[in-house]
Design a protein around this motif. Structure first.
Motif, short mmCIF file in Angstrom:
data_model
loop_
_atom_site.label_atom_id
_atom_site.label_comp_id
_atom_site.label_asym_id
_atom_site.label_seq_id
_atom_site.Cartn_x
_atom_site.Cartn_y
_atom_site.Cartn_z
N ALA A 37 0.83 -1.20 0.00
CA ALA A 37 0.00 0.00 0.00
C ALA A 37 0.87 1.26 0.00
CB ALA A 37 -0.92 0.01 1.21
N ASP A 38 0.40 2.29 -0.67
CA ASP A 38 1.03 3.60 -0.65
C ASP A 38 0.21 4.50 0.26
OD1 ASP A 38 2.09 6.10 -1.05
OD2 ASP A 38 2.19 5.94 -3.23
N PRO A 39 0.70 4.80 1.46
CA PRO A 39 -0.11 5.57 2.41
C PRO A 39 -0.49 6.95 1.90
CG PRO A 39 2.17 5.39 3.16
CD PRO A 39 2.02 4.46 2.00
N ARG A 40 0.26 7.47 0.90
CA ARG A 40 -0.07 8.78 0.36
C ARG A 40 -1.40 8.76 -0.40
NH1 ARG A 40 5.42 9.60 -2.86
NH2 ARG A 40 4.80 7.46 -3.37
N LEU A 41 -1.79 7.55 -0.85
CA LEU A 41 -3.04 7.43 -1.60
C LEU A 41 -4.23 7.14 -0.71
CD1 LEU A 41 -1.73 5.23 -4.57
CD2 LEU A 41 -1.85 7.73 -4.42
N ALA A 42 -3.97 6.85 0.58
CA ALA A 42 -5.05 6.41 1.47
C ALA A 42 -6.16 7.44 1.64
CB ALA A 42 -4.47 6.01 2.82
N PRO A 43 -5.86 8.73 1.90
CA PRO A 43 -6.95 9.69 2.10
C PRO A 43 -7.88 9.78 0.89
CG PRO A 43 -4.88 10.61 2.87
CD PRO A 43 -4.54 9.36 2.14
N ALA A 44 -7.31 9.83 -0.31
CA ALA A 44 -8.14 9.93 -1.51
C ALA A 44 -8.94 8.66 -1.72
CB ALA A 44 -7.26 10.21 -2.73
N ALA A 45 -8.34 7.49 -1.45
CA ALA A 45 -9.05 6.22 -1.63
C ALA A 45 -10.23 6.12 -0.67
CB ALA A 45 -8.09 5.06 -1.42
N LEU A 46 -10.01 6.52 0.58
CA LEU A 46 -11.08 6.46 1.56
C LEU A 46 -12.20 7.42 1.19
CD1 LEU A 46 -12.14 5.36 4.23
CD2 LEU A 46 -10.80 7.12 5.41
N ALA A 47 -11.86 8.63 0.77
CA ALA A 47 -12.88 9.61 0.37
C ALA A 47 -13.66 9.10 -0.84
CB ALA A 47 -12.22 10.95 0.07
N ALA A 48 -12.96 8.49 -1.78
CA ALA A 48 -13.65 7.99 -2.97
C ALA A 48 -14.57 6.83 -2.63
CB ALA A 48 -12.61 7.55 -4.01
N ALA A 49 -14.17 5.96 -1.69
CA ALA A 49 -15.03 4.85 -1.29
C ALA A 49 -16.29 5.38 -0.62
CB ALA A 49 -14.26 3.93 -0.34
N ARG A 50 -16.16 6.39 0.23
CA ARG A 50 -17.32 6.95 0.90
C ARG A 50 -18.26 7.62 -0.11
NH1 ARG A 50 -14.05 9.21 6.24
NH2 ARG A 50 -14.51 7.38 7.56
N ALA A 51 -17.68 8.32 -1.08
CA ALA A 51 -18.51 8.98 -2.09
C ALA A 51 -19.25 7.95 -2.93
CB ALA A 51 -17.64 9.87 -2.97
N ALA A 52 -18.58 6.85 -3.27
CA ALA A 52 -19.23 5.80 -4.06
C ALA A 52 -20.40 5.19 -3.31
CB ALA A 52 -18.21 4.73 -4.44
N LEU A 53 -20.23 4.96 -2.01
CA LEU A 53 -21.33 4.42 -1.22
C LEU A 53 -22.49 5.40 -1.12
CD1 LEU A 53 -19.43 2.62 1.68
CD2 LEU A 53 -20.86 1.54 -0.06
N ALA A 54 -22.16 6.69 -1.03
CA ALA A 54 -23.22 7.70 -0.92
C ALA A 54 -24.09 7.72 -2.17
CB ALA A 54 -22.60 9.07 -0.68
N ARG A 55 -23.51 7.38 -3.32
CA ARG A 55 -24.32 7.36 -4.54
C ARG A 55 -24.79 5.96 -4.91
NH1 ARG A 55 -19.00 8.47 -6.50
NH2 ARG A 55 -18.19 6.78 -7.83
N GLY A 56 -24.56 4.99 -3.98
CA GLY A 56 -25.09 3.65 -4.17
C GLY A 56 -24.24 2.73 -5.02
N ASP A 57 -22.97 3.05 -5.19
CA ASP A 57 -22.09 2.24 -6.04
C ASP A 57 -21.13 1.43 -5.15
OD1 ASP A 57 -20.50 1.12 -7.97
OD2 ASP A 57 -20.05 3.00 -9.02
#
Length: 790
Positions: free
Chosen positions: A65-85
């Motif tokens: 894992a690249d920890p520098r990518l973690a914040p963006a990955a977590l935010a993108a996962a939350r956004a995807a769930l918010a739109r039902g994906d």
């Protein structure tokens, strides 16, 4: 002890073990042995609880894992769930996955052979394991000689002792071998030794493209054995002896959980040889006496007797299992399995050692299933559910050490992956206190992406407080762990559209659900288990803060404010307990995990009738049959719901035989009574002890309830020494009167060193308040629940 009573503390067989799962286990929490009892050619497979692959650097070294990518990955996962994906959320979340945790390994084999030139067969063979003395014994006749082997592993002296007595002179050969990398070895007239190097990396079997690495940054270890005998000797052999005594010790360069190794193989060997020399200075008779006394101090605290067919007790152990399966039940076998579970806990987890792994202290494979390490999304916790109720509180100490190390190392993981305070651990860990998600960016998030492992482990420390732990434990051990775990949870929670608090992304361990288009996924919002664990942690922290006068601590204040905003468990689709907030359709009816029912056990089962009914329907929906550990969890849940008929059904599945070679999700018992996942996992054995304790005594709701879920086939019996909250020893006996289980005797003893303890006792529909003085045993009238003379 009466022969029939003694039978309830014996495992025995009329033939040697042909398979590892037929061998009988010995252990002292650090040194373990599986004994086969092969006539004339004994092989003891040895384990050392500190024999692990890797080092504290392994977590970082294996991570992809690249920890520098973690914040963006977590935010993108939350956004995807918010739109039902949900599928896109899973893909994004996998970017947080790291490498893999390390493996618990086999250590060495001790071979001891009797010279038998004519190849004569053994006669009059019997081998047995006496649980009450933790001693293995084998008797047979070979080539005209009557032989008796005894073996035990001493906790006070830290050695394995093997003694052969013969009625005529025999010649004995012995040697040490190891599946690890042997650095050096020697056999001499008075014994033998070898030194080993462990692998610097041992990937789990579910990473088949990776190979073990035998680098220099790894543990070293040593085995030293010395012998005493009455005949002429030469290296590795004793000629013409009637008595042969071997004392063996193991050592590694392991220092402490999560800490760097120290020293080299030579130093480990020196420590092992010194331990052996000290033990030999006492003599085997004194070693045996000290061992028996130490083991009895723990084992004798609790005794369960359930009266069953006396003819079954005379059968070899595996035949008893076969007979129980044919007959439908064997109450006395159920009691033996309870005693065996406590025995295994004592042998595999002692102060100063490491916690019980997936296989306790015993493993014979270099790449064992799931690395034989710690799976903390249920299995490790289950290993310790009975620590307090079955009066083995000392056995919890190694787990407290592991949780303390995880809290230390998990702070960096919480910051790196989630930008959060406090500490986090995921679903898997090892002797180096691994805390990251595993999976290499390609594993199913159902099991690889679950940041609640540390929260659940924290519950076990809080439970110790409820059973009477002292102020020092509360202040120095429980407080920092619970406070920092709560700090992480406060940062992990998110505000949901309706204003409540929840978790996103979220998984319910190892389970899946279906999206509206029928796609099978694991990620959703607010798994019920997440919310139960977090709210339970906040509640426990709040109570601890009051005890320590720290209610103004900012984390405590924030946790108390958050509690009313966290939804509790509720019924949803088809009247079942919701597993996720959005209540999507389940993908696998009958799944082995019962994560959404955590609130009912090991949580404090609610009294709300609607929620209890939803829990019962959910258990029915999961179906009875499953893996060994899942059966134990279901047994505990039905006991908590006070359904003795359902307890009876589950017991039949627990007590059936399991084939030694089978890949399925069908639990049962192997010939040596190890619980089948399959394969063998000790959580089934140890979880069973916890479940039986809940059948007999419950205290989670502030009341000591006796005999709440005893099955009808347990017509009469007694148990001594179970422990109820807030620290009360309970002795209770029962009989069947007019077709109903009826209490015939009850005695309570407050375990506090001083002062009074007031408890409410319930039996059936009757309740009574009873005052207990510290250390004083009070006999309670079973008919009126009034306290009488001690």
């Amino acid at each position: 002890m009466h022969p029939l009573q003694q039978a309830e503390h014996l495992l025995w067989a009329p033939a040697p073990a042909a398979h590892w799962l037929e061998a009988f286990p010995l252990g002292n929490g650090r040194l373990g042995a599986m004994v086969r009892g092969t006539p004339g050619a004994e092989r003891l497979q040895l384990n050392d609880g500190t024999a692990w692959s890797g080092s504290p650097d392994s977590e970082e070294a294996t991570s992809t894992a690249d920890p520098r990518l973690a914040p963006a990955a977590l935010a993108a996962a939350r956004a995807a769930l918010a739109r039902g994906d949900a599928p896109e959320a899973e893909r994004r979340l996998m970017a947080l996955q790291g490498g893999w945790s390390q493996a618990y390994l086999p250590f060495a084999d001790l071979h001891v052979e009797i010279e038998n030139p004519g190849g004569a067969p053994a006669e009059g063979y019997r081998r047995q394991l006496d649980l009450s003395t933790a001693t293995h014994e084998v008797r047979y006749r070979l080539a005209g000689a009557a032989l008796r082997w005894t073996c035990f592993v001493s906790h006070p002296d830290g050695v394995l002792v093997l003694v052969l007595d013969a009625d005529r002179p025999v010649s004995v050969r012995w040697r040490l071998v190891s599946p690890l990398r042997v650095l050096g070895q020697e056999a001499h007239p008075s014994g033998a030794w070898l030194t080993v190097r462990l692998p610097s990396d041992m990937p789990p079997p579910h990473e088949p493209d990776l190979s073990p690495v035998w680098g220099e940054r790894a543990l070293r270890g040593a085995v030293a054995a010395r012998v005493v005998h009455d005949g002429e000797t030469r290296p590795g052999r004793a000629l013409g002896v009637r008595r042969f005594e071997l004392v063996l010790a193991t050592e590694t360069t392991f220092t402490a959980i999560g800490r760097a190794p120290r020293g080299d193989a030579a130093g480990a060997l020196t420590r092992a040889e010194r331990r052996v020399a000290r033990a030999l200075g006492r003599g085997t008779a004194e070693l045996a006496a000290r061992h028996r006394q130490d083991h009895a101090r723990l084992y004798d605290r609790v005794r369960l007797e359930v009266h069953g067919p006396p003819q079954a007790r005379a059968l070899p152990t595996h035949e008893r299992v076969l007979r129980a399966a044919a007959a439908g039940h064997d109450p006395s076998l159920a009691a033996l399995l309870f005693a065996y579970g406590r025995y295994l806990a004592i042998c595999s987890s002692r102060p100063g050692g490491l916690p019980s792994t997936l296989q306790g202290l015993w493993n014979d494979r270099l790449r064992p299933p799931w690395s034989a390490n710690y799976t903390i999304n249920v299995n490790t916790e289950m290993n310790y559910w009975a620590a307090e109720t079955a009066d083995l509180g000392e056995c919890l100490d190694p787990l407290v050490e592991l949780v303390t190390a995880l809290a230390e190392r998990g702070r960096a993981t919480a910051r790196r992956l989630y930008g959060a305070r406090g500490w986090v651990a995921h679903h898997n860990t090892d002797a180096w206190a691994f805390t990251s998600p595993v999976g290499r960016g390609r594993a199913d998030p159902a099991w690889a992406c679950w940041p609640m492992g540390g929260v659940w482990l924290s519950w076990l420390l809080a439970e110790r407080l409820r059973f009477g732990a002292d102020e020092r434990f509360a202040r120095e051990r429980a407080w920092p762990v619970l406070r920092e775990a709560a700090a992480f949870c406060l940062d992990w929670l998110v505000t949901m559209p309706d204003g409540t608090l929840g978790t996103s992304p979220s998984t319910s361990p190892e389970n899946h659900h279906l999206t509206p288009d029928g796609t099978r996924v694991a990620v959703s919002r607010s798994a019920t288990m997440d919310l139960t664990l977090i709210s339970g942690l906040f509640t426990r922290l709040s109570g601890l803060a009051e005890r320590l006068h720290r209610s103004d601590d900012p984390v405590v204040v924030a946790a108390r404010a958050a509690l009313p905003l966290i939804p509790g468990p509720s019924a949803g689709r088809d009247g079942l307990v919701r597993e996720w907030l959005d209540d999507p359709p389940q993908a696998e009816r009958g799944h082995r995990h019962l994560s959404h029912l955590l609130f009912a056990y090991p949580g404090d089962t609610p009294r709300d009738a609607h929620l209890r009914a939803a829990a019962a329907r959910s258990l029915d929906d999961r179906q009875d049959d499953s893996t060994g550990w899942s059966l134990a969890w279901k047994l505990a849940l039905w006991a908590r719901l006070r359904e003795p008929a359902r307890v009876s059904r589950l017991l039949r599945l627990v007590l059936r035989p399991a084939p030694v070679e089978e890949a399925s999700e069908r639990g049962g018992l192997y010939p040596n009574l190890f619980a089948a996942h399959p394969p063998f996992q000790i959580d089934g054995n140890l979880g069973y002890v916890a479940a039986v304790a809940e059948m007999l005594v419950q205290s989670h709701d502030g009341t000591i309830t006796v005999l709440p879920a005893v099955p009808a086939e347990w017509r009469s019996g007694q148990v001594r020494g179970l422990v109820a909250r807030p620290g009360v020893s309970v002795d209770v006996a029962w009989d069947t009167v007019a077709g109903r289980i009826t209490m015939t005797r009850l005695a309570l003893t407050a375990r506090r060193p001083a002062g009074r303890t007031r408890v409410v006792v319930r039996s059936g529909e009757r309740e009574a308040l009873i005052d207990l003085s510290a250390g004083r045993r009070v006999v309670v009238d079973p008919a009126t629940l009034t306290a009488g003379a001690p």
